[in-house]
Design a protein around this motif. Structure first.
Motif, PDB file in Angstrom:
ATOM      1  N   ASP A  16       1.244   4.502  10.686  1.00 45.25           N
ATOM      2  CA  ASP A  16       1.438   3.245  11.870  1.00 45.25           C
ATOM      3  C   ASP A  16       1.069   1.935  10.872  1.00 45.25           C
ATOM      4  O   ASP A  16       1.160   0.978  11.351  1.00 45.25           O
ATOM      5  CB  ASP A  16      -0.286   3.904  12.486  1.00 45.25           C
ATOM      6  N   LEU A  17      -0.158   2.350   9.614  1.00 46.77           N
ATOM      7  CA  LEU A  17      -0.703   1.399   8.496  1.00 46.77           C
ATOM      8  C   LEU A  17       0.803   0.526   8.218  1.00 46.77           C
ATOM      9  O   LEU A  17       0.641  -0.238   7.395  1.00 46.77           O
ATOM     10  CB  LEU A  17      -1.232   1.711   7.824  1.00 46.77           C
ATOM     11  N   ARG A  18       1.928   1.228   8.393  1.00 52.18           N
ATOM     12  CA  ARG A  18       3.178   0.147   7.400  1.00 52.18           C
ATOM     13  C   ARG A  18       3.631   0.536   6.273  1.00 52.18           C
ATOM     14  O   ARG A  18       3.315  -0.684   5.276  1.00 52.18           O
ATOM     15  CB  ARG A  18       3.950  -1.157   8.283  1.00 52.18           C
ATOM     16  N   VAL A  19       2.545   1.556   4.900  1.00 51.57           N
ATOM     17  CA  VAL A  19       2.918   1.505   3.841  1.00 51.57           C
ATOM     18  C   VAL A  19       4.117   1.656   3.012  1.00 51.57           C
ATOM     19  O   VAL A  19       4.653   1.707   3.976  1.00 51.57           O
ATOM     20  CB  VAL A  19       1.435   2.437   4.002  1.00 51.57           C
ATOM     21  N   THR A  51       0.523  -1.565  -0.057  1.00 51.38           N
ATOM     22  CA  THR A  51      -0.196  -0.326   0.205  1.00 51.38           C
ATOM     23  C   THR A  51       0.976   0.976  -0.100  1.00 51.38           C
ATOM     24  O   THR A  51       1.846   1.519   0.494  1.00 51.38           O
ATOM     25  CB  THR A  51      -0.951  -0.215   1.320  1.00 51.38           C
ATOM     26  N   VAL A  52       0.129   2.219  -0.201  1.00 51.40           N
ATOM     27  CA  VAL A  52       0.987   3.783  -0.452  1.00 51.40           C
ATOM     28  C   VAL A  52       0.137   4.443  -0.038  1.00 51.40           C
ATOM     29  O   VAL A  52      -1.235   4.729  -0.350  1.00 51.40           O
ATOM     30  CB  VAL A  52       1.198   3.860  -2.482  1.00 51.40           C
ATOM     31  N   GLY A  53       0.611   5.166   1.477  1.00 49.89           N
ATOM     32  CA  GLY A  53      -0.180   6.589   1.801  1.00 49.89           C
ATOM     33  C   GLY A  53       0.199   7.790   0.538  1.00 49.89           C
ATOM     34  O   GLY A  53       0.723   7.887  -0.127  1.00 49.89           O
ATOM     35  N   LEU A 101       0.308  -2.145  -6.359  1.00 48.59           N
ATOM     36  CA  LEU A 101       0.325  -0.886  -5.117  1.00 48.59           C
ATOM     37  C   LEU A 101      -0.877  -0.558  -5.036  1.00 48.59           C
ATOM     38  O   LEU A 101      -1.421  -0.016  -6.011  1.00 48.59           O
ATOM     39  CB  LEU A 101       1.553  -0.649  -4.667  1.00 48.59           C
ATOM     40  N   ARG A 102      -1.599  -0.711  -3.698  1.00 47.51           N
ATOM     41  CA  ARG A 102      -2.789   0.015  -3.867  1.00 47.51           C
ATOM     42  C   ARG A 102      -2.561   1.488  -2.700  1.00 47.51           C
ATOM     43  O   ARG A 102      -1.510   1.957  -1.912  1.00 47.51           O
ATOM     44  CB  ARG A 102      -3.383  -0.399  -3.137  1.00 47.51           C
ATOM     45  N   MET A 103      -3.807   2.555  -3.164  1.00 48.36           N
ATOM     46  CA  MET A 103      -3.224   3.796  -2.517  1.00 48.36           C
ATOM     47  C   MET A 103      -4.455   3.890  -1.658  1.00 48.36           C
ATOM     48  O   MET A 103      -5.613   2.906  -0.984  1.00 48.36           O
ATOM     49  CB  MET A 103      -3.695   5.080  -3.368  1.00 48.36           C
ATOM     50  N   LEU A 104      -4.243   4.393  -0.854  1.00 46.50           N
ATOM     51  CA  LEU A 104      -4.918   5.038   0.424  1.00 46.50           C
ATOM     52  C   LEU A 104      -4.825   6.423   0.775  1.00 46.50           C
ATOM     53  O   LEU A 104      -3.784   7.192   0.971  1.00 46.50           O
ATOM     54  CB  LEU A 104      -4.275   4.539   2.130  1.00 46.50           C
ATOM     55  N   LEU A 105      -6.131   7.519   0.567  1.00 46.69           N
ATOM     56  CA  LEU A 105      -5.830   8.212   0.815  1.00 46.69           C
ATOM     57  C   LEU A 105      -6.175   9.069   2.496  1.00 46.69           C
ATOM     58  O   LEU A 105      -6.387   8.234   3.004  1.00 46.69           O
ATOM     59  CB  LEU A 105      -7.189   9.143  -0.533  1.00 46.69           C
ATOM     60  N   ALA A 106      -5.601  10.190   2.606  1.00 48.16           N
ATOM     61  CA  ALA A 106      -5.883  11.158   2.940  1.00 48.16           C
ATOM     62  C   ALA A 106      -5.880  12.995   2.829  1.00 48.16           C
ATOM     63  O   ALA A 106      -5.131  12.790   2.598  1.00 48.16           O
ATOM     64  CB  ALA A 106      -4.867  11.391   4.559  1.00 48.16           C
TER      65      ALA A 106
END
Length: 333
Positions: free
Chosen positions: A115-118, A63-65, A92-97
């Protein structure tokens, strides 16, 4: 019924669990007939790898932040599309903030990513100084996209050439015959670069004394208010170059409310070539900064940095282009 496991796949294919694992990871060390047997067993059983277990075994989350300055800005849409297409190709997958939400909540969601260890982090747009981002960049491969800050060790920056883009917009207006030209300025390094491009071209053409600059806040309302102030001057400008398309929409609203025809009485140029500029009832002349290309390149640099975290940091600038539409024309005054 319980979901099938990797052991079930191995038994169905007549191979070991380790060989199934190699096939699922795309290893080229498996004979073609064994690969076909494993893939057939996966299809027959409907097996789906356990992402959490795989993350533990590989010590990667895949995953990628992605931390954006403000999700409300339409400029990010194409950049995210470019990011996602390249990251997807790399598995890879995106996590958005949303950085705007960060500020409203009074917390830094960058820490959530750590914390999610991206596997990596991409900061999109101009973000305020953040100790959490600085610390994260020291631990996780990081790339800045679509902005020129923050400057951090071992962090690549991928952005458009903002000064050149501003020069294109200003040269276009001067070429049409405009002499009293205003600029609604943005913030941060990108805002400074676009303002510098505008002022440099005006000076080169002997028009420095006719260059007006009004600070904006990157919103439609900010563009509207800045334009009202500019058009209230004794010698109002005949053309206006806005920091972004959103501010340019605000400028268009202000011109219409004041009874001015666009482009007859006032020519307008935006920046970013967002979907707003392509709406038929707006049809803004704007600068295309290649946001999709910026996204793809930023993702590519992150993939390379994940593979080699010690590689030297790079600054990569894409070349913008002017998109001439319906909001610019020769001056009537």
């Amino acid at each position: 019924m319980r979901p099938p496991t990797i052991r079930d796949v191995a038994e169905r294919a007549g191979v070991s669990k380790s060989l199934v694992s190699l096939v699922l990871r795309g290893s080229d060390q498996v004979r073609p007939e064994k690969r076909r047997a494993v893939l057939a067993a996966v299809e027959e059983l409907g097996y789906r790898p356990n992402a959490a277990a795989r993350s533990l075994s590989e010590r990667r989350t895949r995953t990628v932040g992605v931390l954006l300055n403000d999700l409300r800005n339409p400029w990010f849409v194409e950049l995210l599309d470019g990011l996602n297409s390249r990251l997807h190709d790399a598995g890879l997958r995106m996590l958005l903030a949303d950085g705007h939400l960060n500020r409203r909540l009074g917390e830094d969601l960058t820490r959530t990513f750590t914390d999610l260890r991206v596997d990596g982090l991409i900061a999109v747009g101009t973000l305020p100084p953040s100790e959490a981002l600085r610390q994260a960049a020291a631990q996780i491969p990081t790339v800045v996209a679509g902005a020129r800050e923050p400057h951090l060790p071992a962090v690549d920056i991928v952005a458009g050439d903002d000064e050149h883009g501003a020069r294109l917009a200003t040269e276009h207006l001067i070429g049409l015959g405009h002499r009293r030209i205003a600029h609604i300025a943005g913030q941060g390094v990108v805002g400074s670069l676009r303002r510098r491009g505008f002022e440099t071209v005006m000076r080169e053409h002997g028009l420095a004394d006719r260059a007006l600059v009004e600070q904006g806040d990157l919103t439609e309302e900010g563009g509207y208010r800045a334009t009202v102030r500019l058009l209230s001057t004794p010698e109002r400008p005949t053309a206006l170059f806005a920091f972004n398309d959103i501010a340019c929409v605000g400028a268009l609203s202000a011109a219409e409310e004041l009874g001015l025809q666009v482009p007859g009485d006032l020519s307008l140029v935006g920046y970013d070539n967002t979907y707003l500029s392509r709406l038929r009832h707006l049809w803004l002349t704007t600068v295309d900064n290649g946001s999709h290309d910026v996204g793809r390149r930023a993702a590519g640099h992150l993939v390379d940095r994940i593979a080699d975290p010690a590689r030297p940091a790079e600054l990569v600038l894409t070349t913008p282009a002017l998109e001439v539409r319906g909001t610019t024309g020769v001056p009537s005054l």
